[in-house]
Design an enzyme around this catalytic site. Sequence first.
Site, PDB file in Angstrom:
ATOM      1  N   ARG A   3      -0.362  -4.600   8.964  1.00 23.12           N
ATOM      2  CA  ARG A   3       0.587  -5.055   7.952  1.00 23.12           C
ATOM      3  C   ARG A   3       0.686  -4.007   6.849  1.00 23.12           C
ATOM      4  O   ARG A   3      -0.334  -3.444   6.427  1.00 23.12           O
ATOM      5  CB  ARG A   3       0.161  -6.414   7.395  1.00 23.12           C
ATOM      6  CG  ARG A   3       0.143  -7.497   8.477  1.00 23.12           C
ATOM      7  CD  ARG A   3      -0.182  -8.870   7.908  1.00 23.12           C
ATOM      8  NE  ARG A   3      -0.124  -9.884   8.967  1.00 23.12           N
ATOM      9  CZ  ARG A   3      -1.173 -10.297   9.665  1.00 23.12           C
ATOM     10  NH1 ARG A   3      -2.371  -9.800   9.408  1.00 23.12           N
ATOM     11  NH2 ARG A   3      -1.043 -11.195  10.611  1.00 23.12           N
ATOM     12  N   GLU A  49       2.444  -1.201  15.912  1.00 22.11           N
ATOM     13  CA  GLU A  49       3.402  -2.147  15.332  1.00 22.11           C
ATOM     14  C   GLU A  49       3.112  -2.289  13.841  1.00 22.11           C
ATOM     15  O   GLU A  49       1.996  -2.620  13.440  1.00 22.11           O
ATOM     16  CB  GLU A  49       3.280  -3.515  16.009  1.00 22.11           C
ATOM     17  CG  GLU A  49       4.173  -4.583  15.383  1.00 22.11           C
ATOM     18  CD  GLU A  49       3.933  -5.969  15.974  1.00 22.11           C
ATOM     19  OE1 GLU A  49       4.594  -6.924  15.509  1.00 22.11           O
ATOM     20  OE2 GLU A  49       3.079  -6.101  16.882  1.00 22.11           O
ATOM     21  N   ASN A  53       6.240  -7.985   5.551  1.00 19.67           N
ATOM     22  CA  ASN A  53       6.682  -9.293   5.082  1.00 19.67           C
ATOM     23  C   ASN A  53       7.493  -9.124   3.801  1.00 19.67           C
ATOM     24  O   ASN A  53       7.111  -8.367   2.911  1.00 19.67           O
ATOM     25  CB  ASN A  53       5.473 -10.198   4.848  1.00 19.67           C
ATOM     26  CG  ASN A  53       4.814 -10.613   6.154  1.00 19.67           C
ATOM     27  OD1 ASN A  53       5.407 -11.319   6.961  1.00 19.67           O
ATOM     28  ND2 ASN A  53       3.585 -10.155   6.374  1.00 19.67           N
ATOM     29  N   HIS A  67     -10.649   0.857  12.967  1.00 21.08           N
ATOM     30  CA  HIS A  67      -9.654   1.927  12.913  1.00 21.08           C
ATOM     31  C   HIS A  67      -8.889   2.001  14.218  1.00 21.08           C
ATOM     32  O   HIS A  67      -9.240   1.340  15.203  1.00 21.08           O
ATOM     33  CB  HIS A  67     -10.341   3.281  12.643  1.00 21.08           C
ATOM     34  CG  HIS A  67     -11.342   3.675  13.700  1.00 21.08           C
ATOM     35  ND1 HIS A  67     -12.696   3.544  13.514  1.00 21.08           N
ATOM     36  CD2 HIS A  67     -11.189   4.191  14.949  1.00 21.08           C
ATOM     37  CE1 HIS A  67     -13.335   3.964  14.599  1.00 21.08           C
ATOM     38  NE2 HIS A  67     -12.442   4.353  15.487  1.00 21.08           N
ATOM     39  N   GLU A 112      -8.823   7.603  13.054  1.00 15.23           N
ATOM     40  CA  GLU A 112      -9.743   8.616  13.551  1.00 15.23           C
ATOM     41  C   GLU A 112      -8.965   9.649  14.357  1.00 15.23           C
ATOM     42  O   GLU A 112      -8.017   9.310  15.084  1.00 15.23           O
ATOM     43  CB  GLU A 112     -10.815   7.961  14.433  1.00 15.23           C
ATOM     44  CG  GLU A 112     -11.853   8.938  14.953  1.00 15.23           C
ATOM     45  CD  GLU A 112     -12.868   8.295  15.881  1.00 15.23           C
ATOM     46  OE1 GLU A 112     -13.886   8.938  16.160  1.00 15.23           O
ATOM     47  OE2 GLU A 112     -12.627   7.149  16.324  1.00 15.23           O
TER      48      GLU A 112
END
Length: 245
Positions: A3, A49, A53, A67, A112
């Site tokens: 997010r 992805e 919001n 990570h 990483e």
Amino acid sequence: MVRVEDLEESIDWYTEHFDWELKRKSEHSSFTLAFLGPEDMHEDGAVLELTYNHDGRSYEFGDAWGHIAVRVEDVYDAYEQLMDEGVEDYRDPDSCGGQYAFVKSPTGHEIEIVERDYGAKWSIDHTMIRVEDVDQSIGWYTRKLDYEMFRRSEHDSFSLYFLKPEDAPQEAMSMELTYNHDGRSYEFGDAWGHVAVRADESDLEEYWEMLMSRHAEDYRDPESCDYNYAFTKDPSGHEIEVVRR
């Protein structure tokens, strides 16, 4: 899925520094999804992805998610390139024994950089999560998802286990399970969302029935998601989306 609080800033960061491209964007009334990955990524490679919001909320990280890792041929050259481009100097290769390095995205997600002799540059190599009962977690991924362990690394205070589907090519993303030996517990936060696994387009319901027969958690079934996807959880509580592909 991660997010983000500023979608365009994040898209620009990944496309500029990792040479990723926007694969797909999906606009909805209260949120927007953007999917990114290398232009020349393997057909079984993973995409990232980004979820934005529209209500302006901010997010907490917790420590249950660690990570994602991206591939390069030479970690020193790649890190120097990122530093020249103004990316935050988080953990350089020397501080990581010359084997890997870390940077952070604009939203603070750790990334990483690992050396691999396969896969497109900057393609996603693995996602790391922390687990409290590693035997239970390995059993879950091998029994529920038919994953297999292909690498492990035992250390004094922690252990790492890498798993992916049995028939997956090298270029596919794997899951890294990190188990710390001190018995600590973890908080999830909400800056990290989930990982997704593929089911054949015509077999979402069949795949879900298989998961239920193997006693996976019935978190969000296909019907509740309009038969487009579904969600379960691993034993540590990490959300796993099942998507049609």
